[in-house]
Design an enzyme around this catalytic site. Structure first.
Site, PDB file in Angstrom:
ATOM      1  CE  LYS A  96      -4.415  -1.602   1.683  1.00 38.28           C
ATOM      2  NZ  LYS A  96      -4.286  -3.071   1.870  1.00 38.28           N
ATOM      3  CD  GLU A 112     -10.499   4.620   0.701  1.00 33.55           C
ATOM      4  OE1 GLU A 112     -10.290   5.809   0.397  1.00 33.55           O
ATOM      5  OE2 GLU A 112      -9.862   3.666   0.211  1.00 33.55           O
ATOM      6  CB  SER A 132       0.028  -8.207  -1.175  1.00 30.92           C
ATOM      7  OG  SER A 132      -0.805  -9.058  -0.408  1.00 30.92           O
TER       8      SER A 132
END
Ligand SMILES: *Cc1c(COP(=O)(O)O)cnc(C)c1O
Length: 391
Positions: free
Chosen positions: A86, A108, A373
């Site tokens: 991210k 968000e 990830s």
């Protein structure tokens, strides 16, 4: 851009309130200017390298490979700063916000991972930051709320609807409509109205680019490339490196949850239908009256009712095969990787590993790349709850 006029085939678009359309148009223009600026690209590369920890290694998981009979390679996004892919997106978009002269960012968050990654980038670049989070999520994810506050972000707790991710998204859009002059909205996955899916996919495509370079140098591309699909950012970032390599099979793994029944999973492509969700046309889990259904996954990051429009298109064209792995198989893969390789994976990533282990027979002798990830430290409470602390 892979989108044409804002669409991937028939998916994508800008299904938003009219007041946002000029802001989205300006965002697209500025994004293209950003990409053309050598100086800004170099700055981004510098932060990716020295701050986030890129390039991440591709690791040959020898023990799993021996046991399961295929060659498993892991792209180690779990080694990045803040523990997952991210940060690639939030640093990219925070630099884009600065490039546009904006002094404030909003985001968000559901499980809090994107909120933490956004708050981190905001701290780094001196941007004011508000993160919207549903009350239910904020209570479940208290450590991440604490992290965001420490990093200087304002955490705005949303008390409407189910008080989870989709309510946080609505609140973020409401803020943006009112604040777009000085505020950039850092969307957390390859979703939303054009050009957001394109921007996020671009900043994540470093995953696939690095992976492709690794295998090209080694003398041959992998037979299969596998990634988990929530909103679809780590997977599109990985797949974009290999889309034109017809010999490479691409597999997106959605959250199969407890069962294929409505409310029991988060497999938007496998169990959803076409619909408009969060500003674009894609696959969405909704019922006959177009209400978004409840979704479930053992992994918080895959617990999302839609998936990005480029994935919807890649599904329809057949270039990527989408499938799902259920909670139990993801947990098994989590333990296998932990015990055999000494790597504790995120539960999201465990779905991608789980697919490879399940398909061991058909993958026999092949070279398989799985995008790891993120790391699993954040999932300890869930693991304890699922195994009664006996793991
Ligand atoms: C958020 C998250 C995901 C799911 O999001 P995508 O946008 O589909 O990548 C997957 N893995 C990890 C570790 C995450 O934190």
């Amino acid at each position: 851009m892979r989108a044409h006029n804002g669409f991937y085939g028939e998916y994508g678009g800008q299904f938003v309130t009219e007041t946002l359309v000029p802001a989205l148009d300006r965002l697209e223009e500025e994004f293209l200017n950003f990409l053309r600026s050598d100086e800004d690209r170099e700055r981004l590369d510098g932060y990716m390298r020295d701050y986030a920890g890129r390039p991440t290694p591709v690791y040959f998981a020898e023990n799993i490979s021996k046991k399961y009979g295929f060659d498993l390679y892991l792209k180690r996004e779990d080694l990045l700063h803040t523990g997952a892919h991210k940060i690639n997106n939030t640093i990219g978009q925070a630099l884009l916000a600065r490039f546009m002269g904006k002094g404030r960012v909003i985001a968000e968050t559901g499980a809090g991972q994107h909120g933490v990654a956004t708050a981190t980038a905001a701290a780094l670049f001196g941007l004011r930051c508000t993160v919207y989070m549903g009350r239910t999520d904020a209570e479940r994810q208290l450590p991440n709320v604490r992290r965001m506050k420490l990093l200087g972000a304002q955490v705005s707790v949303v008390e409407i609807g189910q008080m989870t991710l989709k309510d946080a998204v609505s609140a973020a859009y409401r803020d943006w409509v009112a604040s777009v002059q000085d505020t950039h909205y850092i969307i957390g996955s390859a979703i939303g109205p054009h050009p957001f899916p394109e921007i996020v996919a671009h900043f994540q495509s470093v995953i696939g680019d690095e992976s492709r370079v690794f295998f090209s140098r080694r003398g041959g591309l992998p037979d299969a490339v596998i990634a988990c699909v929530g909103g679809g950012s780590n997977s599109i970032g990985m797949f974009r490196g290999f889309l034109d390599d017809r010999g490479v099979e691409l597999v997106g793994v959605e959250a199969g949850g407890r069962s294929p029944l409505p409310g029991d999973n988060a497999a938007s492509i496998g169990c959803g239908i076409r619909g408009i969700f969060q500003g674009c046309l894609s696959y969405v889990i909704q019922n006959g009256t177009f209400q978004i259904e409840d979704v479930h996954s053992v992994s918080a990051g895959l617990d999302y009712a839609g998936t990005g429009p480029e994935h919807a298109h890649l599904h329809d064209t057949g270039r990527v095969r989408y499938t799902s792995v259920d909670d139990a198989a993801a947990l098994t893969a989590f333990h296998e990787l932990t015990r055999l390789e000494g790597i504790i994976p995120a539960l999201e990533s465990s779905h991608a590993v789980g697919y490879a282990l399940r398909q061991a027979e058909s993958l026999a002798g092949k070279t398989v790349l799985v995008n790891l990830s993120g790391r699993g430290d954040k999932d300890m409470d869930i693991i304890d709850a699922m195994t009664g602390g006996e793991s």
